[in-house]
Design a protein around this motif. Structure first.
Motif, PDB file in Angstrom:
ATOM      1  N   ASN A  99      18.191  90.868-111.663  1.00  0.00           N
ATOM      2  CA  ASN A  99      17.991  89.439-111.856  1.00  0.00           C
ATOM      3  C   ASN A  99      18.715  88.953-113.108  1.00  0.00           C
ATOM      4  OD1 ASN A  99      16.352  89.292-109.603  1.00  0.00           O
ATOM      5  ND2 ASN A  99      14.447  89.555-110.760  1.00  0.00           N
ATOM      6  N   SER A 100      19.034  87.673-113.139  1.00  0.00           N
ATOM      7  CA  SER A 100      19.812  87.098-114.238  1.00  0.00           C
ATOM      8  C   SER A 100      19.166  87.331-115.595  1.00  0.00           C
ATOM      9  CB  SER A 100      19.995  85.589-114.025  1.00  0.00           C
ATOM     10  OG  SER A 100      20.800  85.320-112.905  1.00  0.00           O
ATOM     11  N   GLU A 101      17.827  87.230-115.658  1.00  0.00           N
ATOM     12  CA  GLU A 101      17.158  87.318-116.955  1.00  0.00           C
ATOM     13  C   GLU A 101      17.278  88.687-117.608  1.00  0.00           C
ATOM     14  OE1 GLU A 101      13.764  87.510-113.826  1.00  0.00           O
ATOM     15  OE2 GLU A 101      15.709  86.529-114.072  1.00  0.00           O
ATOM     16  N   HIS A 102      17.663  89.701-116.831  1.00  0.00           N
ATOM     17  CA  HIS A 102      17.797  91.045-117.389  1.00  0.00           C
ATOM     18  C   HIS A 102      19.232  91.393-117.781  1.00  0.00           C
ATOM     19  CE1 HIS A 102      13.679  91.699-116.482  1.00  0.00           C
ATOM     20  NE2 HIS A 102      13.840  91.741-115.165  1.00  0.00           N
ATOM     21  N   ILE A 103      20.171  90.484-117.506  1.00  0.00           N
ATOM     22  CA  ILE A 103      21.571  90.746-117.840  1.00  0.00           C
ATOM     23  C   ILE A 103      21.876  90.231-119.242  1.00  0.00           C
ATOM     24  CG2 ILE A 103      23.969  90.297-117.195  1.00  0.00           C
ATOM     25  CD1 ILE A 103      23.113  89.999-114.323  1.00  0.00           C
ATOM     26  N   PRO A 105      23.220  88.262-122.048  1.00  0.00           N
ATOM     27  CA  PRO A 105      23.743  86.892-121.936  1.00  0.00           C
ATOM     28  C   PRO A 105      25.265  86.808-121.992  1.00  0.00           C
ATOM     29  CG  PRO A 105      21.830  86.932-123.380  1.00  0.00           C
ATOM     30  CD  PRO A 105      22.161  88.363-123.074  1.00  0.00           C
ATOM     31  N   GLU A 106      25.895  87.647-122.820  1.00  0.00           N
ATOM     32  CA  GLU A 106      27.356  87.629-122.904  1.00  0.00           C
ATOM     33  C   GLU A 106      27.978  88.068-121.584  1.00  0.00           C
ATOM     34  OE1 GLU A 106      31.073  89.610-125.463  1.00  0.00           O
ATOM     35  OE2 GLU A 106      28.993  90.134-125.943  1.00  0.00           O
ATOM     36  N   TYR A 107      27.419  89.132-120.979  1.00  0.00           N
ATOM     37  CA  TYR A 107      27.940  89.603-119.692  1.00  0.00           C
ATOM     38  C   TYR A 107      27.684  88.569-118.600  1.00  0.00           C
ATOM     39  CZ  TYR A 107      27.841  94.145-122.113  1.00  0.00           C
ATOM     40  OH  TYR A 107      28.010  95.163-123.004  1.00  0.00           O
ATOM     41  N   LEU A 108      26.498  87.963-118.623  1.00  0.00           N
ATOM     42  CA  LEU A 108      26.153  86.963-117.613  1.00  0.00           C
ATOM     43  C   LEU A 108      27.110  85.780-117.696  1.00  0.00           C
ATOM     44  CD1 LEU A 108      24.212  86.053-115.381  1.00  0.00           C
ATOM     45  CD2 LEU A 108      22.762  85.051-117.153  1.00  0.00           C
ATOM     46  N   HIS A 109      27.407  85.344-118.902  1.00  0.00           N
ATOM     47  CA  HIS A 109      28.341  84.232-119.094  1.00  0.00           C
ATOM     48  C   HIS A 109      29.718  84.580-118.527  1.00  0.00           C
ATOM     49  CE1 HIS A 109      30.319  80.811-120.954  1.00  0.00           C
ATOM     50  NE2 HIS A 109      31.196  81.629-121.518  1.00  0.00           N
ATOM     51  N   ASN A 158      22.733  97.453-118.367  1.00  0.00           N
ATOM     52  CA  ASN A 158      23.673  96.519-118.983  1.00  0.00           C
ATOM     53  C   ASN A 158      24.931  97.217-119.468  1.00  0.00           C
ATOM     54  OD1 ASN A 158      22.984  93.492-119.360  1.00  0.00           O
ATOM     55  ND2 ASN A 158      21.008  94.531-119.517  1.00  0.00           N
ATOM     56  N   THR A 159      24.807  98.498-119.832  1.00  0.00           N
ATOM     57  CA  THR A 159      26.014  99.262-120.156  1.00  0.00           C
ATOM     58  C   THR A 159      26.909  99.353-118.926  1.00  0.00           C
ATOM     59  OG1 THR A 159      24.897 100.575-121.860  1.00  0.00           O
ATOM     60  CG2 THR A 159      26.898 101.505-120.901  1.00  0.00           C
ATOM     61  N   LEU A 160      26.302  99.641-117.777  1.00  0.00           N
ATOM     62  CA  LEU A 160      27.057  99.697-116.534  1.00  0.00           C
ATOM     63  C   LEU A 160      27.674  98.342-116.210  1.00  0.00           C
ATOM     64  CD1 LEU A 160      28.000 101.040-113.918  1.00  0.00           C
ATOM     65  CD2 LEU A 160      25.726 100.591-112.953  1.00  0.00           C
ATOM     66  N   ILE A 161      26.887  97.278-116.350  1.00  0.00           N
ATOM     67  CA  ILE A 161      27.396  95.930-116.063  1.00  0.00           C
ATOM     68  C   ILE A 161      28.551  95.585-116.993  1.00  0.00           C
ATOM     69  CG2 ILE A 161      26.827  93.463-116.116  1.00  0.00           C
ATOM     70  CD1 ILE A 161      23.969  94.294-115.237  1.00  0.00           C
ATOM     71  N   GLY A 162      28.421  95.973-118.265  1.00  0.00           N
ATOM     72  CA  GLY A 162      29.504  95.727-119.212  1.00  0.00           C
ATOM     73  C   GLY A 162      30.779  96.444-118.817  1.00  0.00           C
ATOM     74  N   LEU A 163      30.646  97.694-118.373  1.00  0.00           N
ATOM     75  CA  LEU A 163      31.809  98.458-117.931  1.00  0.00           C
ATOM     76  C   LEU A 163      32.442  97.821-116.700  1.00  0.00           C
ATOM     77  CD1 LEU A 163      30.402 102.089-118.341  1.00  0.00           C
ATOM     78  CD2 LEU A 163      32.298 101.086-119.642  1.00  0.00           C
ATOM     79  N   LEU A 164      31.611  97.420-115.745  1.00  0.00           N
ATOM     80  CA  LEU A 164      32.127  96.792-114.528  1.00  0.00           C
ATOM     81  C   LEU A 164      32.817  95.455-114.845  1.00  0.00           C
ATOM     82  CD1 LEU A 164      29.074  97.521-112.208  1.00  0.00           C
ATOM     83  CD2 LEU A 164      31.349  98.503-111.983  1.00  0.00           C
TER      84      LEU A 164
END
Length: 287
Positions: A99-103, A105-109, A158-164
């Motif tokens: 969900n968005s609230e767990h990402i 904020p910098e990655y979500l943006h 979030n580490t994974l999301i940042g890498l992706l």
């Protein structure tokens, strides 16, 4: 036969993942797709989806565009995108739903700015790093009794999301190298994505960016080749197409949902942009 829906189906996480994070490994063959009605049928998710395809091939349709996803590819689907699995062949890989609230904020943006994104094939050694990061997330997700469980799971995801996200950013122009026109166009598109239901006049977008309407139009046309009004109309009509195809709302109900009190004007706009009436589009694309 297409199942009738009054609105576009929205897929939510199961109660098992009420924390808002779901990480796992997927293994499907050709026969499995016949039993996956919820993913074969066009739908939206109420979360962000990331896929790392390690083996096999997947055919996926996202907003009327079909893609063939092969190893070693990554795929990001934003919550507003309508999608479905068309076919798959001996697929295996990792997935993350969050969900968005767990990402972060910098990655979500960044994801909001980059979306929509096409499937991206990466080098095998880079994919290995991503897969190892996903494995760590999966390992931590199983340690539910560990102190700081949710914080550790969230941070690892979030580490994974940042890498992706960084993989997608490699193909984008760095912000510090964007021209003034590109910066303004980028800001306009972000505003359009969030406000198209309520704001339909170029002047209102220009006001929000504290620039004149002619200057906004000049910047957007210089970067994209099309004026501001074109992009506004295209975004509205994309949503109209989604509702016409994936729901059973009447054309008038769709016009209302998109913020048009003047139903005849909406009908004329749809015909102008697509070259056919809304009903013709629905009939042409229905099974």
């Amino acid at each position: 036969m297409r199942q009738k829906n009054k609105s576009i189906p929205i897929k939510t996480m199961t109660a098992e993942f009420s924390s808002g994070i779901s990480i796992g490994k997927a293994h499907f063959d050709e026969q499995d797709i016949m039993n996956l009605d919820d993913v074969r049928r066009s739908h939206r998710d109420n979360y962000h989806s990331f896929f790392l395809l390690e083996n096999g091939t997947t055919e996926i349709e996202i907003d009327f565009q079909q893609y063939t996803v092969k190893p070693f590819s990554i795929l990001y689907i934003h919550p507003h995108q309508v999608h479905r699995i068309v076919a798959l062949t001996n697929v295996s890989g990792s997935f993350l739903r969050i969900n968005s609230e767990h990402i972060n904020p910098e990655y979500l943006h960044l994801l909001e700015e980059l979306a929509p994104l096409k499937p991206l094939m990466v080098q095998e050694d880079i994919f290995s790093i991503l897969a190892n990061s996903a494995s760590l997330c999966l390992t931590l997700s199983a340690r539910k009794n560990q102190q700081l469980y949710h914080a550790l799971l969230k941070d690892s995801c979030n580490t994974l999301i940042g890498l992706l996200t960084s993989m997608y950013l490699e193909g984008a122009i760095p912000v510090d190298k964007l021209s003034r026109s590109e910066i303004i166009t980028k800001a306009f598109k972000a505003s359009l994505q969030s406000d198209f239901l309520a704001i339909k006049r170029p002047a209102a977008y220009a006001m929000g960016l504290n620039i004149s309407t002619p200057y906004l139009n000049e910047c957007v046309k210089d970067v994209t080749g099309y004026p501001v009004s074109y992009h506004i109309q295209q975004r509205i009509i994309l949503e109209a197409k989604r509702l016409l195809y994936h729901s059973d709302k009447s054309v008038k109900e769709i016009a209302d949902a998109l913020g048009f009190e003047d139903y005849p004007y909406f009908s004329r706009l749809f015909t102008k942009v697509t070259g056919m009436s809304a009903l013709s589009f629905r009939n042409k694309n229905r099974d």
